[in-house]
Write a protein that holds these residues in place. Sequence first.
Motif, PDB file in Angstrom:
ATOM      1  N   UNK A 128       0.828  -1.211   0.000  1.00 34.17           N
ATOM      2  CA  UNK A 128       0.000   0.000   0.000  1.00 34.17           C
ATOM      3  C   UNK A 128       0.863   1.262   0.000  1.00 34.17           C
ATOM      4  N   UNK A 129       1.866   1.285   0.864  1.00 36.76           N
ATOM      5  CA  UNK A 129       2.691   2.506   0.957  1.00 36.76           C
ATOM      6  C   UNK A 129       3.682   2.617  -0.200  1.00 36.76           C
ATOM      7  N   UNK A 130       4.120   1.463  -0.738  1.00 39.57           N
ATOM      8  CA  UNK A 130       4.967   1.532  -1.940  1.00 39.57           C
ATOM      9  C   UNK A 130       4.167   2.105  -3.104  1.00 39.57           C
ATOM     10  N   UNK A 131       2.888   1.742  -3.189  1.00 36.69           N
ATOM     11  CA  UNK A 131       2.040   2.271  -4.271  1.00 36.69           C
ATOM     12  C   UNK A 131       1.872   3.788  -4.103  1.00 36.69           C
ATOM     13  N   UNK A 132       1.698   4.215  -2.890  1.00 33.22           N
ATOM     14  CA  UNK A 132       1.569   5.665  -2.661  1.00 33.22           C
ATOM     15  C   UNK A 132       2.851   6.398  -3.042  1.00 33.22           C
ATOM     16  N   UNK A 133       4.008   5.753  -2.754  1.00 32.62           N
ATOM     17  CA  UNK A 133       5.277   6.386  -3.118  1.00 32.62           C
ATOM     18  C   UNK A 133       5.434   6.454  -4.625  1.00 32.62           C
ATOM     19  N   UNK A 134       4.984   5.396  -5.329  1.00 30.39           N
ATOM     20  CA  UNK A 134       5.079   5.387  -6.788  1.00 30.39           C
ATOM     21  C   UNK A 134       4.198   6.467  -7.386  1.00 30.39           C
ATOM     22  N   UNK A 135       3.030   6.713  -6.776  1.00 28.69           N
ATOM     23  CA  UNK A 135       2.143   7.751  -7.300  1.00 28.69           C
ATOM     24  C   UNK A 135       2.816   9.127  -7.244  1.00 28.69           C
TER      25      UNK A 135
END
Length: 461
Positions: free
Chosen positions: A50-57
């Motif tokens: 979840x937080x890796x996806x937020x960082x990618x965004x």
Amino acid sequence: MYTRAAEALEQYDDADFASAELLHRVPNVANLQYRADLLDRMGRPVDAEKFFRQAVQRDSGSAYLRARAAWAVLDQGRIDEAIAEAWSVVESFPDDEFPPRVLRVACARLREQKQPAEALSVAERLLDHEPDVDATLLEAVISVEALAEHGQSTVALSHSKRLFARYPDSEYTLTTMRFVTQKVFEAGGTDVAVEQAWALRDRFPADDFPPKLLWAACERFRGQNRPQQALQIGQRLLRARPGVDENMRQTVLAIEQLAALGGIGTAIASAWLLLDAHPEAQRPRLTMSFLISKLCENGQPEEALAQARELLSRFPEDVEVRRRYAWARLLDADAKLAKIGPDSIAILNTAQAEHYGGAITEVESMGLRDADIARALATRRAYHAEQMAVSVKGGCWTIAGAIVSAVLVLIGLSELWWPGFLYLAIGGLLVWAIVASAVRRKYQRDARTWPREAKASRPRR
């Protein structure tokens, strides 16, 4: 500082709280990545993703963050999805070294799931992308070995040969070739394994693996009653490395089995070739001695004597060769005497004089200190003397019967006493027939025991 200290003290609840507070107060990419890393280390891949996806965004141009997101998916057991995502990152960032690492980990996970073929497919595709990375080559060869361990040794051999051709100087591919070839052999593919072993031996003549597998193949071929194939392997190995005793051993064992299965002619020809190539070795001489004994057992004493005489002419001082010749000489004399047969006393005496007398004298003159030969000579001397005595007695009875028969005939003719003459003549003929048949039966009964000595006279190893 609080988060790092809590994690170092393994106080993960405090570390989780502190990292959440940090992200809440300073919501930037670095803190998103830091929290995702912490959750990943804590074994919470769903939250980490979840937080890796937020960082990618916030930073879509980071190959590392996208690959870490794929890795989090992989940690959740969604292997196919993770592989597809990792490949998309590789295609977007072909020069980055981290995304291929995710794919290598995926290969290991596939092998853990008993999917070596899928792991090998990923590794081979990754090799096309980064052909010079040892870690990727290692994943490929481990997947090939796993494929062989799961019963697909033939398919594994095909992949292994392709990898070996592509990386001929790599220890990884060579080790895998050995492993897979062994697996093919264990699975029953003897001919395929032998072919591959020869290829390895030609390329790496000092390698110990090919000869060991070829020796095992010889053992298996003999177990399958295929001595000709075992002989071909032994001869080829022996030509390449004549000083290795196991090569000689496998060759002579194949020759002996070939003789035992009826190919005595081919076995003898092969044994002479072996003896010509290695005149100083002891095993070829013992093999020739064995074959000579087989000829005796097979009812070919004349051929056995001819082979023994040739062997003796080459090695006159070899005790085993002289011993073999002595047995062949005695058994040949026995066979000739039995072949002639005692049709008459004169023929019996002639046969004894020609065959027994000459054989006994020659063997005695060789001066062999051998208990078995000494017993055989004693038996034959006793038999010779006994038969001579029987012959003399039989001759006397024959002469006496002939005289009595002649007298009876004359008496019958002079007195015309036909009934009495007839009875006496018949009685005399019966006496003569009984004496003659007794001599023959005794001779034949003794003669049947002689071939047993052929087996008892095999060479001592």
